[in-house]
Write a protein that holds these residues in place. Structure first.
Motif, PDB file in Angstrom:
ATOM      1  N   GLU A 137       7.137  26.724  -1.007  1.00  9.43           N
ATOM      2  CA  GLU A 137       6.492  28.435  -1.076  1.00  9.43           C
ATOM      3  C   GLU A 137       6.243  28.255  -3.224  1.00  9.43           C
ATOM      4  OE1 GLU A 137       7.171  30.573   0.316  1.00  9.43           O
ATOM      5  OE2 GLU A 137       7.798  29.519   1.665  1.00  9.43           O
ATOM      6  N   LYS A 142       0.031  29.915  -2.413  1.00  9.53           N
ATOM      7  CA  LYS A 142       1.229  30.566  -2.327  1.00  9.53           C
ATOM      8  C   LYS A 142       1.051  31.443  -3.456  1.00  9.53           C
ATOM      9  CE  LYS A 142       2.944  28.349   1.949  1.00  9.53           C
ATOM     10  NZ  LYS A 142       4.571  27.638   2.551  1.00  9.53           N
ATOM     11  N   LYS A 148       3.570  36.204  -6.905  1.00  6.46           N
ATOM     12  CA  LYS A 148       3.667  37.129  -6.336  1.00  6.46           C
ATOM     13  C   LYS A 148       3.835  38.362  -6.036  1.00  6.46           C
ATOM     14  CE  LYS A 148       6.148  32.605  -3.623  1.00  6.46           C
ATOM     15  NZ  LYS A 148       4.814  32.784  -2.589  1.00  6.46           N
TER      16      LYS A 148
END
Length: 334
Positions: A137, A142, A148
């Motif tokens: 992840e 990503k 994120k």
């Protein structure tokens, strides 16, 4: 073959009309105990349009399972020859996907995907799950876990703290990949070491300290790990407050003592006098507030103790009320 301890099936097809390539890996544990031998079988399957490609895969899998004399029901759960295949745990990839997709959302839109964060509990009792935030992840564009998250840097780290609180409170064992415990900002790479210098930054120090506190709670209170795969160890207090993007739930242990209440706010809004349904008329003692300044938060305070009142709310006879900080996680003992 001494013992079949694991298998993995990888199916890859660049185009629908090409043959399927299958690698079937069987891991054998030798009598020496520490030596692991891997035997990989390669299969070139027929064209899918001929209607037998996937059947060949299934026949091969079930031939191995027949050898084990185990019904193909679950990967974990009990031992070989009973209900499962004898593995200790299974990675909950669905939880990982739902968690990451939800946390990436701008808080304005989280209410529209509210139940992504509750869905994993609907099938939690089907396996012995691990909740993984693995290397997969934080590579291949990503982003790291902290990057994120939406917002300015302070928002990102606050999101990370409340996200980790949800992870540690949720049923299932925990797996957090290296560097994510102190807010590694670059993606992970095997070609360089972690960015340890970030531990000199206030926000990174804060999330690192916060993860330490979560780990202390995890080790101290059996409610967080004793009953992980059935509803005896978990109860939603309010899973439906999509309008405020908040979640509240209780983790319980077999003794009925030292249960924990989690209250999570997934927005940058401070919810004043926020009401939380609770199961008992007791004092709820604050153990952790993610918005403390030592964690990199804004310093909003929560009362050290709150007495439940006879005010029915959301199917419960009792409730408590307090000011819930922005992106705040509060953990209470009762």
């Amino acid at each position: 073959m001494e013992e079949l301890n694991g298998f993995q099936v990888l199916i890859a097809a660049k185009f629908i009309r090409q043959p399927l390539s299958v690698f079937f890996t069987v891991i054998q544990i030798q009598h020496g105990g520490y030596c692991i031998y891997t035997d990989t079988v390669y299969m070139e399957l027929s064209q899918p349009e001929q209607g037998i490609g996937y059947q060949e895969v299934l026949h091969f899998i079930f031939a191995i399972i027949k050898y084990l004399r185990s019904p193909f029901r679950m990967l974990s759960q009990t031992g070989i020859g009973e209900e499962g295949l004898g593995f200790s745990f299974k990675w909950n990839m669905g939880w990982m996907h739902d968690f990451c997709e939800y946390m990436k959302l701008d808080p304005l839109y989280r209410k529209g995907d509210h139940y992504a964060m509750t869905f994993a509990m609907s099938y939690n009792d089907s396996e012995n799950y691990i909740l993984p935030l693995s290397h997969d992840e934080v590579v291949h564009l990503k982003c790291s876990m902290v990057n994120k998250m939406p917002g300015y840097p302070a928002d990102k780290y606050a999101n990370l703290r409340v996200g980790y609180s949800y992870m540690f409170g949720h049923s299932g064992k925990k797996l957090l990949f290296m560097g994510q415990d102190f807010g590694q900002e670059r993606e992970w790479s095997e070609e360089r070491e972690l960015d340890w210098y970030l531990l000199g930054e206030k926000l990174n120090q804060g999330v690192h300290t916060y993860v330490k506190e979560l780990l202390k709670l995890y080790r101290k209170y059996p409610a967080l790990y004793e009953i992980d795969n059935n509803w005896d160890g978990f109860e939603w207090m309010n899973a439906d407050d999509a309008e405020h993007s908040t979640y509240s739930f209780v983790r319980k242990c077999s003794s009925g003592k030292n249960n924990l209440l989690f209250v999570l706010n997934m927005t940058p809004m401070k919810w004043e006098n926020y009401t939380v349904p609770v199961p008992k008329k007791k004092k709820y003692k604050l153990l952790l507030n993610s918005d403390e300044e030592r964690f990199g938060g804004w310093g909003n305070e929560i009362p050290a103790e709150i007495m439940a009142e006879k005010k029915p709310y959301h199917y419960k006879d009792y409730s408590i009320s307090f000011d819930l900080p922005p992106y705040g996680a509060a953990v209470f003992l009762f």
